[in-house]
Scaffold this active site. Sequence first.
Site, PDB file in Angstrom:
ATOM      1  N   SER A 190      35.075  48.223  52.405  1.00 54.45           N
ATOM      2  CA  SER A 190      35.413  46.908  52.918  1.00 54.45           C
ATOM      3  C   SER A 190      36.520  46.995  53.967  1.00 54.45           C
ATOM      4  O   SER A 190      36.306  47.508  55.056  1.00 54.45           O
ATOM      5  CB  SER A 190      35.802  45.993  51.750  1.00 54.45           C
ATOM      6  OG  SER A 190      35.856  44.655  52.147  1.00 54.45           O
ATOM      7  N   HIS A 391      29.463  43.510  46.164  1.00 54.69           N
ATOM      8  CA  HIS A 391      30.569  44.065  46.943  1.00 54.69           C
ATOM      9  C   HIS A 391      31.450  45.010  46.129  1.00 54.69           C
ATOM     10  O   HIS A 391      31.806  46.096  46.591  1.00 54.69           O
ATOM     11  CB  HIS A 391      31.410  42.922  47.512  1.00 54.69           C
ATOM     12  CG  HIS A 391      32.344  43.328  48.600  1.00 54.69           C
ATOM     13  ND1 HIS A 391      31.922  43.728  49.850  1.00 54.69           N
ATOM     14  CD2 HIS A 391      33.704  43.404  48.635  1.00 54.69           C
ATOM     15  CE1 HIS A 391      32.957  44.020  50.614  1.00 54.69           C
ATOM     16  NE2 HIS A 391      34.058  43.842  49.898  1.00 54.69           N
TER      17      HIS A 391
END
Length: 420
Positions: A190, A391
């Site tokens: 990320s 995620h």
Amino acid sequence: MLRLLLLVGSMAAALAGRSPHADFIDQLVASAPSARYSNNIIEDALLDVPGLVAKYGYPIESHEVTTSDGYILTMHRIPHGRDQNNRPDPNKPVVFLMHGMLSSSADYLVLGPGNALGYVLAEEGYDVWLGNARGNFYSRRHTNLNPDSWMNPAFWRFSWDEIGNHDLPAFLDYIERHTGQKKLHYIGHSQGGTSFLVLNSLRPEYNAKFISFHGMAPAAFFKHNTHMITSLAPHIDLIEPAAFAIGRAEVFGNREFIEWFNMNMCAESSIFAPVCSAIWVSTTSDYFNTTMIPLFLGHSPAGSSIRQLSHYAQSINHHTFRRFDHNPVTNLITYGRRTPPDYDLSKVTAPAYIHYAVNDLMTNFRDVEILIEKLPNVKVAHLVDSPVFDHLDFVWGSGVKARLYDKMIGLMKEAERNAL
């Protein structure tokens, strides 16, 4: 050798520090002593990173690095494996791991030996270095700024632009000096991918230092993002100044702030309500092991600046990947123009391996594909073979080794052969 490592590990664990939210875990255990969480999970939740690694018999080092703008950062290092490749070797390939926003080096360790990427890489023969961005639990110091001063919050005036432009060069230069290795692998989750893009677009000479770049859900574009947190973005021009004004420029850095935020900002009518909801939505995939919740809560969130959130909000609002927008006057001083420039992704020429997922609510797969199209040297675009992989599964998901890490390591070894 293994017996010696375990003995050293036990001694180090006994002297270990406490995790970012160890006090909260103590309260959790005291309030629910009969809960189904194992003693091992609770112990791991209480230990800081050096103690956690040492507990499992792995060698662990902590290295301090000072950036060009005065931030004092901590890197953790696992120089070799425990069960395999368990002897020091100056010729080991080096890999550097960078965490996402609100996280720390613990992200790559909490799943434990055999599962967590830090341990898996060490067993595969890598010299593993784990960064901690400015402002998190392990990098919360400066040569002259006080992170705890609400009267002068200058310490917290940074976004992931500074992390890419200052923190990463400090880490990478230190590793090269310490190991003598001219090239290494970079793995970022990320924001760890975001900061890599920042570094190599602003300082393209660093591209030559990478054997491979593995971006796990790299965050850059948000054109297709429908996550609830995007509803907060239009308000960011009010939120960030207010946060600095009331001395709350550090977000989620301590349990007191989290409790204050939950009590004051998570009401259904609050504009912050999407953030509260997003935290839970991001931890409910099919790969999320709920029995490990205390372990995750002991180490995360590890803290960040409100400006990191603000910078992402600007990306959401403007549908572009560009430098931080201060104001026209400061922009003119900083960038020589009234509006911030885009990051020039054509300059990011390091061999890129992008790993992403269709169910990622934070980094939409179509936005990752925009990034893939803009990068000039993408070797592999790997869409994770799962309709429910999310995620946080990139670092916290059960079964992530078989789902992702084994393939990633194969690609790293192939990149090493190609680099010869």
